[in-house]
Enzyme design. Structure first.
Site, PDB file in Angstrom:
ATOM      1  N   VAL A  41      -3.417  28.645  33.295  1.00  0.00           N
ATOM      2  CA  VAL A  41      -3.202  27.766  32.064  1.00  0.00           C
ATOM      3  C   VAL A  41      -1.980  28.457  31.188  1.00  0.00           C
ATOM      4  O   VAL A  41      -2.254  29.653  31.046  1.00  0.00           O
ATOM      5  CB  VAL A  41      -4.263  27.149  31.513  1.00  0.00           C
ATOM      6  CG1 VAL A  41      -4.136  26.512  30.215  1.00  0.00           C
ATOM      7  CG2 VAL A  41      -5.248  26.479  32.276  1.00  0.00           C
ATOM      8  N   LYS A 100      -9.505  41.484  21.988  1.00  0.00           N
ATOM      9  CA  LYS A 100     -10.541  42.317  20.841  1.00  0.00           C
ATOM     10  C   LYS A 100     -10.659  41.329  19.870  1.00  0.00           C
ATOM     11  O   LYS A 100     -11.558  41.665  18.949  1.00  0.00           O
ATOM     12  CB  LYS A 100      -9.664  43.457  20.594  1.00  0.00           C
ATOM     13  CG  LYS A 100      -8.153  43.523  20.276  1.00  0.00           C
ATOM     14  CD  LYS A 100      -7.410  43.793  21.672  1.00  0.00           C
ATOM     15  CE  LYS A 100      -6.005  43.270  21.524  1.00  0.00           C
ATOM     16  NZ  LYS A 100      -5.004  44.013  22.112  1.00  0.00           N
ATOM     17  N   GLU A 122     -13.184  45.071  29.260  1.00  0.00           N
ATOM     18  CA  GLU A 122     -12.754  46.521  29.327  1.00  0.00           C
ATOM     19  C   GLU A 122     -11.432  46.655  28.847  1.00  0.00           C
ATOM     20  O   GLU A 122     -11.282  47.538  28.057  1.00  0.00           O
ATOM     21  CB  GLU A 122     -12.948  47.101  30.859  1.00  0.00           C
ATOM     22  CG  GLU A 122     -12.278  48.427  31.009  1.00  0.00           C
ATOM     23  CD  GLU A 122     -13.286  49.377  30.299  1.00  0.00           C
ATOM     24  OE1 GLU A 122     -14.362  49.614  30.618  1.00  0.00           O
ATOM     25  OE2 GLU A 122     -12.893  50.110  29.169  1.00  0.00           O
ATOM     26  N   VAL A 125     -10.322  47.388  24.415  1.00  0.00           N
ATOM     27  CA  VAL A 125      -9.935  48.480  24.155  1.00  0.00           C
ATOM     28  C   VAL A 125      -9.439  49.553  24.802  1.00  0.00           C
ATOM     29  O   VAL A 125      -9.784  49.744  25.799  1.00  0.00           O
ATOM     30  CB  VAL A 125     -11.491  48.989  23.352  1.00  0.00           C
ATOM     31  CG1 VAL A 125     -11.228  50.306  22.666  1.00  0.00           C
ATOM     32  CG2 VAL A 125     -12.265  48.051  22.760  1.00  0.00           C
ATOM     33  N   GLY A 127      -6.524  49.691  26.102  1.00  0.00           N
ATOM     34  CA  GLY A 127      -5.618  48.979  27.402  1.00  0.00           C
ATOM     35  C   GLY A 127      -6.292  49.568  28.708  1.00  0.00           C
ATOM     36  O   GLY A 127      -7.341  49.040  29.157  1.00  0.00           O
ATOM     37  N   LYS A 198     -10.796  46.839  17.881  1.00  0.00           N
ATOM     38  CA  LYS A 198     -11.268  47.780  18.664  1.00  0.00           C
ATOM     39  C   LYS A 198     -12.333  48.772  18.429  1.00  0.00           C
ATOM     40  O   LYS A 198     -13.308  48.877  19.047  1.00  0.00           O
ATOM     41  CB  LYS A 198      -9.945  48.699  19.372  1.00  0.00           C
ATOM     42  CG  LYS A 198      -9.152  47.715  19.953  1.00  0.00           C
ATOM     43  CD  LYS A 198      -7.765  48.214  20.271  1.00  0.00           C
ATOM     44  CE  LYS A 198      -6.661  47.227  20.953  1.00  0.00           C
ATOM     45  NZ  LYS A 198      -5.269  48.056  20.950  1.00  0.00           N
ATOM     46  N   GLY A 295       0.517  47.136  27.102  1.00  0.00           N
ATOM     47  CA  GLY A 295       1.495  46.986  28.415  1.00  0.00           C
ATOM     48  C   GLY A 295       0.988  45.969  29.385  1.00  0.00           C
ATOM     49  O   GLY A 295      -0.440  46.340  29.716  1.00  0.00           O
TER      50      GLY A 295
END
Ligand code: NAP
Ligand code: HSE
Length: 420
Positions: A41, A100, A122, A125, A127, A198, A295
């Site tokens: 979406v 987050k 996971e 926080v 990446g 985070k 990223g």
């Protein structure tokens, strides 16, 4: 076969679909079942995304699709994804998110709704670093004494470029956005809010503390100048935006702000978009986690790991790590005013006789002891005083800064950076 619906196919969502496609053989072998993305979406259906999946601009197309087992929320925001995720859980679908901001406000409500339905986060926080897994599972035998580290890749990238190459703040922020590191609203990054979101998630797992961003000390990197960076270098420090959680008896202090940290510390050496988090447990001692904090691919690596985990078992650990509250003395949030630290101050003053004496008197009247002081002339009429202090209370420093700002020979509100 497990079918996934991705709500939000932008920087991270696109990478999630690509990893599930490109690494399908290895992923299905690890999961023991094939995993495919059935649909995604987005807002803008005309944008080309290079993915061979069905697209829609309505979240209901995923939420009402009975074939979809796992909803991956990567749209960003707080209230809109909260409604989406609640609906997914009520429909019995497992949820994976990297959001987050959503968790900083609604993690306990979502835990209560999810109950036994898998809800994993996971990537929310640090990446690509598996810090949630480490803290919730790997370190679950420990009382956590402290968590301290670099939790925002954008700010670390910016501070690194400003320090090493003298790159201007605005130019490097723009580059961070182009590289897909920054949030949709980058003031969340540079203002310290993203790191605070985070930190709050980690604090829930480590201490069972249900705090909101409004409850804790949050500052960003907007006021850090080349002058502060040169002072830092001269005195053997690096400037980093850190998230800090520290247990002190029955209180936990939670804070995010720019810090002067000794160049000898491991965390001071972490540069670029990398994140680095130190966790001290009472039994294990210090453990350190390092890796790319932002990223598309790095973040998607953590999202896909959650999808594989859910595909393996259909379940997850208690979402925030506690199956029931701890007995005994409850941990509470330490009031910001009671936080203790060493401080660096940059005070721009009129360069005339008696100014230094007046300033040191004000320090003394607030019980603040000066460790070092340097004067740098900015032009013929004004000078910058660069001052570091011994340990002081936050309330005393703030009161002193207010008093200094009001003086006629002080040109602007003094800049303060805490020293760790
Ligand atoms: P992004 O590139 O802005 O992507 C957001 C996606 O959501 C876009 O595809 C957008 O559609 C879609 N979207 C937004 N609102 C929508 C709505 N109301 N209805 C339908 N689609 C909607 O963001 P991102 O960088 O991938 O970040 C996604 C989430 O991951 C955020 O919560 C972020 O905090 C988190 N995160 C990001 C990183 C990172 O490094 N980027 C790292 C960790 C966590 P269009 O494409 O049509 O605009
Ligand atoms: N904007 C965030 C950062 C993305 O720069 O760290 C990762 O959470």
């Amino acid at each position: 076969m497990i079918k996934v619906g991705i709500i939000g196919v932008g920087t991270v969502g696109t990478s999630v679909a690509e990893i599930l496609r490109d690494n399908a053989d290895m992923i299905s072998a690890r999961a023991g079942v094939d995993i495919i993305v059935k649909s995604g979406v987005v807002r803008n259906l005309s944008k080309k995304r290079g993915l061979d999946i069905a697209f829609s601009d309505s979240v209901d197309d995923i939420l009402d699709d009975e074939e979809i087992d796992i909803v991956v929320e990567l749209m960003g925001g707080v209230e809109e994804p909260f409604e989406v995720v609640k609906k997914a859980l009520h429909a019995g679908k497992a949820v994976v998110t990297a959001n987050k901001a959503l968790l900083a406000y609604h993690r306990y409500e979502l835990q209560a709704i999810a109950k036994d339905i898998a809800f994993e986060y996971e990537a929310s926080v640090a990446g690509g670093i598996p810090i949630i897994n480490a803290l919730r599972d790997g370190l679950s035998a420990n009382h956590i004494e402290s968590i301290m580290g670099i939790m925002n890749g954008t700010c670390n990238y910016m501070m690194t470029q400003m320090t090493n190459d003298g790159v201007a703040y605005d130019a490097i922020l723009k580059e961070s956005q182009e590289l897909g590191y920054a949030e949709a609203d980058p003031s969340f990054d540079v203002g310290g809010f993203d790191a605070a979101h985070k930190l709050l998630i980690l604090a829930s797992i480590a201490y069972g503390i249900d705090a909101k961003p409004e409850d804790i000390l949050i500052e960003g990197i907007q006021n850090v100048t080349q002058e502060d960076i040169s002072f830092a270098k001269e005195f053997g420090y690096a400037i980093k935006l850190l998230g800090i959680a520290k247990k002190d008896a029955n209180e936990v202090e939670l804070r995010v702000h720019a810090c002067l940290i000794s160049q000898d510390e491991m965390i001071a050496k972490i540069d670029g978009v990398m994140n680095g988090i130190s966790v001290i447990g009472d039994k294990v001692g210090e453990t350190l986690y390092y890796g790319p904090g932002a990223g598309g691919d790095a973040t998607a690596s953590a999202v896909v790991a959650n999808i594989i985990d859910i595909a393996r078992s259909g379940k997850s650990a208690p979402m925030l790590g506690f199956n029931r509250p701890m007995e005994g003395d409850k941990l509470t949030l330490k009031p910001t005013a009671n936080i203790e630290s060493k401080y660096y101050l940059r005070v721009s003053v009129t360069d005339k006789a008696g100014v230094l004496a007046s300033i040191t008197k004000i320090f003394e009247s607030h019980n603040i002891s000066v460790e070092t002081m340097l004067q740098r002339s900015s032009d013929n009429e004004s000078a910058n005083l660069l001052i570091s202090t011994h340990i002081a209370y936050e309330r005393d420093i703030q009161a002193m800064i207010d008093e200094l700002e009001a003086l006629d020979f002080v040109n602007a509100r003094p800049v303060m950076i805490r020293i760790v």
